[in-house]
Motif scaffolding. Structure first.
Motif, PDB file in Angstrom:
ATOM      1  N   ALA A 277       0.893  -1.317  -0.024  1.00  0.00           N
ATOM      2  CA  ALA A 277      -0.079   0.055  -0.070  1.00  0.00           C
ATOM      3  C   ALA A 277       0.866   1.300   0.018  1.00  0.00           C
ATOM      4  O   ALA A 277       2.115   1.019   0.316  1.00  0.00           O
ATOM      5  CB  ALA A 277      -1.021   0.169   1.129  1.00  0.00           C
ATOM      6  N   SER A 278       0.224   2.384  -0.411  1.00  0.00           N
ATOM      7  CA  SER A 278       0.971   3.635  -0.334  1.00  0.00           C
ATOM      8  C   SER A 278      -0.017   4.843   0.302  1.00  0.00           C
ATOM      9  O   SER A 278      -1.223   4.499  -0.220  1.00  0.00           O
ATOM     10  CB  SER A 278       1.521   3.899  -1.685  1.00  0.00           C
ATOM     11  OG  SER A 278       2.355   5.304  -1.400  1.00  0.00           O
ATOM     12  N   ILE A 279       0.524   5.786   1.097  1.00  0.00           N
ATOM     13  CA  ILE A 279      -0.185   6.726   1.514  1.00  0.00           C
ATOM     14  C   ILE A 279      -0.069   7.996   0.477  1.00  0.00           C
ATOM     15  O   ILE A 279       1.082   8.369   0.324  1.00  0.00           O
ATOM     16  CB  ILE A 279       0.041   7.349   2.832  1.00  0.00           C
ATOM     17  CG1 ILE A 279      -0.017   6.172   3.963  1.00  0.00           C
ATOM     18  CG2 ILE A 279      -1.070   8.320   3.324  1.00  0.00           C
ATOM     19  CD1 ILE A 279      -1.439   5.402   3.991  1.00  0.00           C
ATOM     20  N   GLY A 280      -1.117   8.226  -0.315  1.00  0.00           N
ATOM     21  CA  GLY A 280      -0.895   9.055  -1.554  1.00  0.00           C
ATOM     22  C   GLY A 280      -1.044  10.451  -1.277  1.00  0.00           C
ATOM     23  O   GLY A 280      -1.822  11.034  -0.150  1.00  0.00           O
ATOM     24  N   GLN A 281      -0.640  11.544  -1.970  1.00  0.00           N
ATOM     25  CA  GLN A 281      -0.508  12.895  -1.763  1.00  0.00           C
ATOM     26  C   GLN A 281      -0.767  13.465  -3.128  1.00  0.00           C
ATOM     27  O   GLN A 281      -0.470  12.853  -4.313  1.00  0.00           O
ATOM     28  CB  GLN A 281       0.715  13.488  -1.463  1.00  0.00           C
ATOM     29  CG  GLN A 281       1.114  13.068   0.080  1.00  0.00           C
ATOM     30  CD  GLN A 281       2.255  13.915   0.498  1.00  0.00           C
ATOM     31  OE1 GLN A 281       2.465  14.785   1.114  1.00  0.00           O
ATOM     32  NE2 GLN A 281       3.495  13.253   0.092  1.00  0.00           N
ATOM     33  N   ASP A 320      -5.428  16.810   1.782  1.00  0.00           N
ATOM     34  CA  ASP A 320      -5.744  15.408   2.472  1.00  0.00           C
ATOM     35  C   ASP A 320      -4.815  14.420   1.809  1.00  0.00           C
ATOM     36  O   ASP A 320      -4.606  14.464   0.419  1.00  0.00           O
ATOM     37  CB  ASP A 320      -7.157  15.228   2.448  1.00  0.00           C
ATOM     38  CG  ASP A 320      -7.478  14.151   3.643  1.00  0.00           C
ATOM     39  OD1 ASP A 320      -6.410  13.697   4.382  1.00  0.00           O
ATOM     40  OD2 ASP A 320      -8.612  13.550   3.739  1.00  0.00           O
ATOM     41  N   SER A 321      -4.518  13.457   2.450  1.00  0.00           N
ATOM     42  CA  SER A 321      -3.716  12.353   1.774  1.00  0.00           C
ATOM     43  C   SER A 321      -4.841  11.206   1.778  1.00  0.00           C
ATOM     44  O   SER A 321      -5.835  11.211   2.341  1.00  0.00           O
ATOM     45  CB  SER A 321      -2.440  11.929   2.743  1.00  0.00           C
ATOM     46  OG  SER A 321      -2.866  11.632   3.989  1.00  0.00           O
ATOM     47  N   PHE A 322      -4.544  10.135   1.236  1.00  0.00           N
ATOM     48  CA  PHE A 322      -5.602   9.072   0.894  1.00  0.00           C
ATOM     49  C   PHE A 322      -4.530   7.537   0.845  1.00  0.00           C
ATOM     50  O   PHE A 322      -3.484   7.749   0.300  1.00  0.00           O
ATOM     51  CB  PHE A 322      -6.140   9.394  -0.249  1.00  0.00           C
ATOM     52  CG  PHE A 322      -5.343   9.706  -1.524  1.00  0.00           C
ATOM     53  CD1 PHE A 322      -4.966   8.704  -2.582  1.00  0.00           C
ATOM     54  CD2 PHE A 322      -5.092  11.066  -1.864  1.00  0.00           C
ATOM     55  CE1 PHE A 322      -4.274   9.153  -3.428  1.00  0.00           C
ATOM     56  CE2 PHE A 322      -4.230  11.277  -3.056  1.00  0.00           C
ATOM     57  CZ  PHE A 322      -3.883  10.383  -3.774  1.00  0.00           C
ATOM     58  N   LEU A 323      -5.313   6.731   1.067  1.00  0.00           N
ATOM     59  CA  LEU A 323      -4.654   5.108   1.023  1.00  0.00           C
ATOM     60  C   LEU A 323      -4.828   4.645  -0.235  1.00  0.00           C
ATOM     61  O   LEU A 323      -6.043   4.509  -0.654  1.00  0.00           O
ATOM     62  CB  LEU A 323      -5.317   4.256   2.106  1.00  0.00           C
ATOM     63  CG  LEU A 323      -4.575   2.882   2.113  1.00  0.00           C
ATOM     64  CD1 LEU A 323      -3.564   2.774   2.641  1.00  0.00           C
ATOM     65  CD2 LEU A 323      -5.920   1.938   3.048  1.00  0.00           C
ATOM     66  N   VAL A 324      -3.794   4.145  -0.844  1.00  0.00           N
ATOM     67  CA  VAL A 324      -3.917   3.230  -2.114  1.00  0.00           C
ATOM     68  C   VAL A 324      -3.568   1.710  -1.829  1.00  0.00           C
ATOM     69  O   VAL A 324      -2.522   1.706  -1.236  1.00  0.00           O
ATOM     70  CB  VAL A 324      -3.139   3.949  -3.402  1.00  0.00           C
ATOM     71  CG1 VAL A 324      -3.311   2.687  -4.477  1.00  0.00           C
ATOM     72  CG2 VAL A 324      -3.787   5.241  -3.504  1.00  0.00           C
ATOM     73  N   ASP A 325      -4.251   0.670  -2.193  1.00  0.00           N
ATOM     74  CA  ASP A 325      -4.098  -0.342  -1.903  1.00  0.00           C
ATOM     75  C   ASP A 325      -4.530  -1.303  -2.898  1.00  0.00           C
ATOM     76  O   ASP A 325      -5.041  -0.747  -3.984  1.00  0.00           O
ATOM     77  CB  ASP A 325      -4.009  -1.098  -0.556  1.00  0.00           C
ATOM     78  CG  ASP A 325      -5.522  -1.138  -0.182  1.00  0.00           C
ATOM     79  OD1 ASP A 325      -6.286  -0.952  -0.910  1.00  0.00           O
ATOM     80  OD2 ASP A 325      -5.921  -1.491   1.002  1.00  0.00           O
ATOM     81  N   SER A 326      -4.241  -2.652  -3.020  1.00  0.00           N
ATOM     82  CA  SER A 326      -5.025  -3.622  -3.895  1.00  0.00           C
ATOM     83  C   SER A 326      -6.455  -3.454  -4.044  1.00  0.00           C
ATOM     84  O   SER A 326      -6.945  -3.696  -5.188  1.00  0.00           O
ATOM     85  CB  SER A 326      -4.564  -5.325  -3.510  1.00  0.00           C
ATOM     86  OG  SER A 326      -5.152  -5.489  -2.294  1.00  0.00           O
ATOM     87  N   ASP A 327      -7.240  -2.967  -3.045  1.00  0.00           N
ATOM     88  CA  ASP A 327      -8.710  -3.071  -3.203  1.00  0.00           C
ATOM     89  C   ASP A 327      -8.968  -1.569  -4.212  1.00  0.00           C
ATOM     90  O   ASP A 327      -9.750  -1.527  -4.817  1.00  0.00           O
ATOM     91  CB  ASP A 327      -9.267  -2.649  -1.706  1.00  0.00           C
ATOM     92  CG  ASP A 327      -9.192  -3.863  -0.909  1.00  0.00           C
ATOM     93  OD1 ASP A 327      -9.088  -5.130  -1.804  1.00  0.00           O
ATOM     94  OD2 ASP A 327      -9.047  -3.805   0.185  1.00  0.00           O
ATOM     95  N   ASN A 328      -8.262  -0.635  -4.171  1.00  0.00           N
ATOM     96  CA  ASN A 328      -8.709   0.543  -4.845  1.00  0.00           C
ATOM     97  C   ASN A 328      -7.472   0.857  -5.943  1.00  0.00           C
ATOM     98  O   ASN A 328      -7.748   2.053  -6.677  1.00  0.00           O
ATOM     99  CB  ASN A 328      -8.905   1.768  -4.036  1.00  0.00           C
ATOM    100  CG  ASN A 328      -7.819   2.175  -3.166  1.00  0.00           C
ATOM    101  OD1 ASN A 328      -6.682   1.766  -3.044  1.00  0.00           O
ATOM    102  ND2 ASN A 328      -8.089   3.442  -2.273  1.00  0.00           N
ATOM    103  N   VAL A 329      -6.602   0.359  -6.155  1.00  0.00           N
ATOM    104  CA  VAL A 329      -5.294   0.908  -6.916  1.00  0.00           C
ATOM    105  C   VAL A 329      -5.978   1.178  -8.200  1.00  0.00           C
ATOM    106  O   VAL A 329      -5.401   2.011  -9.036  1.00  0.00           O
ATOM    107  CB  VAL A 329      -3.980   0.005  -6.756  1.00  0.00           C
ATOM    108  CG1 VAL A 329      -4.383  -1.366  -7.462  1.00  0.00           C
ATOM    109  CG2 VAL A 329      -2.947   0.460  -7.622  1.00  0.00           C
TER     110      VAL A 329
END
Length: 334
Positions: A277-281, A320-329
């Motif tokens: 996962a990565s915390i996106g900006q 704001d930041s946001f989470l990207v992982d396999s569920d929403n990439v």
């Protein structure tokens, strides 16, 4: 897809905002009918880091579409902090109306901002915040700052990891030692885990924003702690190095790798099932908003010298930041 996330409201603690200056929440309030007629320079970090090169490309595209005059400049390296100051001071001699900047450290461009203030140039801080108290003490004025709350970024990463692993050993690959962004992300993760039962932080070591060094750091962590369950990296360049170390150790799928920035390379790795996962900006949104703010300041007649010592500046605009992982990439792949 990232631009759809542009300028979501981010709640910040009153203590933090009081320390940083006047605070606003990023919104479309810097829109102008005409962006022409103002000469803007943007000096950011290294072009080899996709976070900054993507931002630069987006700024240039926006400028072309809006008849704005914007020149992009990049630091030679993460380590050459004096060189970036020299670049900044050279821009002052080129008669720009405004300079947007992302400093390599919290203090390396303080002297440059003071000189730009004296020259009547509107200064806007892109993303990583400089030491505004030091800038004021040097008679420097920064008009605005568009930035992600990096402590919250680290907190989000730590919470995600804790939720997924439940308990166990974790590690952090920090950015460059002394770098404000790295310190904030690291402290956000560290403090979050300190308040949790069952999570043990076994190592926190700088990777210097470098892929190869981060691979070596992660390999050492894994060797010393073969039962480590997750590693948080303070940007995606480092996370890709961590991923290589995990693969080399034969532990892909056993050790979580959470990065930061949700860069194109980071998202591709997530899609392949490697980086977790990565915390996106919204790096492109931050860059464009910074340029818009600079042009607005110039067009509205902002005079930096009239605001020396004024704690109402810069206006801090949180994105704001946001989470990207396999569920929403897939939603973030353009």
């Amino acid at each position: 897809m990232l631009r759809k996330k542009l300028f979501a409201v981010l709640l910040v603690s009153a203590m933090t905002t009081a320390m940083m200056g006047n605070v606003a929440y990023a919104a479309a309030d810097d829109e102008l009918d005409d962006y022409s007629g103002v000469k803007v320079a943007c000096i950011v970090k290294t072009e080899s880091n996709v976070y900054w090169s993507d931002m630069g490309a987006a700024i240039e595209e926006w400028a072309d579409e809006n008849n704005a005059t914007v020149d992009m400049y990049y630091a030679e390296s993460e380590e050459n902090i004096t060189g970036q100051l020299e670049q900044f001071e050279n821009l002052i001699t080129k008669k720009y109306d405004a300079i947007c900047f992302a400093p390599l450290t919290s203090s390396n461009l303080v002297e440059g901002v003071a000189k730009a203030t004296e020259a009547g140039i509107v200064c806007v801080n892109i993303d990583e915040s400089m030491d505004f108290d030091a800038a004021r003490a040097s008679n420097g004025v920064v008009y605005s700052n568009y930035v992600t709350d990096n402590k919250l970024v680290g907190q989000k990463a730590a919470e995600y990891i804790a939720e997924k692993i439940g308990s166990g050993k974790v590690g952090i690959v920090e950015g460059a030692a002394g770098n404000t962004t790295s310190q904030q992300r690291t402290s956000g993760a560290t403090e979050t885990w300190e308040g949790m039962d069952g999570i043990e932080l076994v190592s926190s070591v700088p990777g210097d924003w470098d892929r190869m060094k981060s691979m070596d750091v992660a390999a050492a962590m894994i060797t010393a702690n073969p039962d480590i369950k997750a590693i948080y990296a303070c940007n995606d360049v480092e996370a890709l190095g961590v991923t290589e170390a995990v693969i080399n150790a034969g532990k892909l799928g056993e050790i979580m790798i959470v990065g930061t920035d949700a860069t194109a390379d980071g998202k591709a790795s997530i899609q392949k099932g490697e980086e977790t996962a990565s915390i996106g900006q919204d790096n492109t949104g931050i860059g464009i908003a910074s340029v818009k703010s600079a042009i607005k300041g110039v067009k509205e007649g902002f005079v930096p010298a009239d605001h020396i010592g004024d704690e109402n500046y810069p206006v801090i605009n949180y994105v704001d930041s946001f989470l990207v992982d396999s569920d929403n990439v897939a939603d973030y792949i353009q």
